[in-house]
Design a protein around this motif. Structure first.
Motif: not given
Length: 521
Positions: A360-364, A387-389, A395-398, A465-470
């Motif tokens: 779910d995290l890597l789905s964004f 813009w989904c860079a 998502q490649i590592f999903a 957590p996805a935003f923080i990790a980025c």
């Protein structure tokens, strides 16, 4: 052994940009970044996130209802920008959140601009544009390096903030805007906290304000106070008005006390009905719905085996276990505490839950949730990806989400620990390494907290957590940009000079040694 200097660069230190030049360039960079974010968000049309039915917790206390949707459901399909005054159909739950501060400000701006309705969500989008421009300008000013490296680092931060996965949460009725805004402000405050002494008070205030926004976004974020308290416990802020051993701990202590009060208020202030709903969905959707033996797991949860028939049914489905005549007898078996106890005793189920949360995290972004307003004419539930860079890389590592996420957090934490330990504290790169360590810890705690969220909202809960990790790679990149700068020492280092040679006597000459006189006392 490979030295740290060779790892981060041994070239001569470039000449930093002067302060007067940096000052007016900072204003220019901030204005350009805010304008670019406005174009990104509003051209050709604004995008956001459609309501999934959870906005009632925010809008009910403010007396807001969605604008007329022409007889169709206002949920999931299209973004509703206009919210009018109205009477709620059901009772308002107790849901403390800092997101209401943004909605109150949006009400004021909506009336100032003369827009129809009580709240226009485009005002929330403008806030994200201003905040993004300010953050980019602040990072540009804090970097003590060349103009080119400042510009590249600022562009990297803008690339993260402009991603569709994060921008769509700005113009929407969700608490994620307050949480992401707080994390962004707190990250800038963390950089100032590990800077020279003249910036400590400003950094402490900024760090605490961002913590209030992030921790106060929703009750599930109450545990985020732990990384904030850990940072404040090692900070010393000198205050000239006081002297003594505890004078340097007064300001950090007051900030830590305020954050602890906010966390405790969020923990105890949530409505019991919302907590029961979340625990029910965790039990019947998250555990029984993904169990290989629902009857046995139902017994382990303290329920009769017959309740396995409701596996995969949410609180809002029909029929549910709530309609079972024996539910009042077993209702106390399903609570947040019992769910955690069950997961501790069943590591296999806990691992499956963490694995699903990593996906779910890597789905964004939530699936089946539209991002366009109805006026645009896009198909229902269509999602914007102009813009989904950053999110595309994740998502490649999903397919291998959990190993990839654990490896990523471990490497980031290890690098931060190595750099913080090896670099001197007065080095310009040390503050960015320390900020990267704080963000890594915050991302780990946030992921653990979001794992126990409502399964119906797990993807939305994972956006923080996805935003923080980025943001962590941005801190490491900034650390590299200033890695070959000299430490900010207050006393110049002594120059190493060779010892003076003692004159040697010539052949036949008599060496005369100085006689030390004895001092009479």
């Amino acid at each position: 052994m490979l030295s740290l200097r060779r790892l981060i660069g041994r070239r001569a230190a470039p000449r930093p940009v002067g302060f007067p030049t940096c000052l007016w360039l900072t204003w220019v960079v901030g204005a350009v970044a805010s304008g670019a974010m406005v174009l990104r968000m509003f051209v050709p049309t604004i995008t956001g996130l459609a309501d999934d039915g959870s906005s009632h917790r925010l809008t009910c206390p403010l007396g807001l209802v969605p604008h007329n949707t022409e007889g169709t459901s206002p949920f999931f399909d299209f973004l509703v920008l206009r919210w009018d005054r109205g009477d709620p159909t059901i009772g308002c739950p107790d849901f403390p959140t800092s997101e209401r501060w943004f909605l109150s400000a949006a009400q004021t701006l909506t009336s100032w601009f003369g827009l129809p309705g009580a709240v226009d969500l485009r005002m929330l989008g403008l806030w994200w544009c201003v905040l993004a421009g300010s953050a980019v300008a602040a990072l540009f000013a804090l970097l003590r390096t060349t103009l080119l490296r400042r510009a590249v680092a600022a562009a990297a931060l803008f690339t993260i903030l402009a991603d569709s996965a994060f921008v769509d949460y700005a113009a929407s009725m969700n608490v994620q805007l307050a949480a992401m805004s707080g994390v962004l402000i707190a990250s800038l405050g963390a950089i100032l906290l590990f800077s020279p002494a003249k910036r400590l008070i400003a950094g402490c205030m900024l760090f605490s304000f961002g913590g209030v926004l992030a921790i106060g976004a929703e009750p599930g974020n109450a545990i985020l106070v732990l990384p904030f308290l850990a940072v404040l416990s090692i900070i010393r802020v000198p205050w000239r008005a006081m002297t003594g051993r505890l004078a340097c701990r007064l300001i950090p202590g007051l900030c830590a006390l305020g954050l602890a009060v906010v966390s405790l208020t969020m923990y105890v202030g949530e409505d019991a009905r919302l907590e029961d709903t979340r625990a029910y969905n965790q039990a019947f959707l998250g555990i029984l719905g993904n169990s290989s033996d629902p009857h046995r797991d139902s017994e382990d949860l303290g329920l009769p085996p017959t309740f396995a028939a409701y596996a995969g049914q949410s609180w809002w489905a029909h029929p549910t276990a709530l309609e079972n005549p024996s539910w009042p007898t077993h209702a106390r078996s399903i609570s947040t505490t019992s769910i955690r106890t069950y997961l501790l005793g069943h590591p296999g189920q806990a691992l499956n839950l963490v694995s699903r949360s990593a996906k779910d995290l890597l789905s964004f972004r939530p699936a089946q949730t539209g991002t366009y307003p109805r006026e645009v004419g896009a198909p229902p539930r269509s999602a914007d990806c102009r813009w989904c860079a950053v999110s595309a890389i994740g998502q490649i590592f999903a397919p291998r989400a959990l190993p990839a996420l654990l490896l990523y957090l471990s490497v980031c934490g290890l690098l931060a620990a190595v750099f913080v330990r090896a670099l001197p504290k007065r080095h310009p790169a040390w503050q960015f390494g320390a900020a990267a360590g704080f963000l890594t810890a915050l991302a780990t705690v946030s992921f653990a907290s979001a794992t126990l969220s409502d399964p119906l909202e797990s993807t939305k809960a994972m956006i923080l957590p996805a935003f923080i990790a980025c943001l962590v790679p941005a801190m490491f990149f900034c650390m590299w940009c200033v890695s070959n700068q000299q430490p900010l020492t207050l006393v110049p280092e002594p120059m190493a000079t060779p010892p003076l040679a003692f004159p040697q006597p010539k052949d036949g000459a008599v060496t005369v040694r100085p006689v030390r006189r004895r001092t009479e006392t």
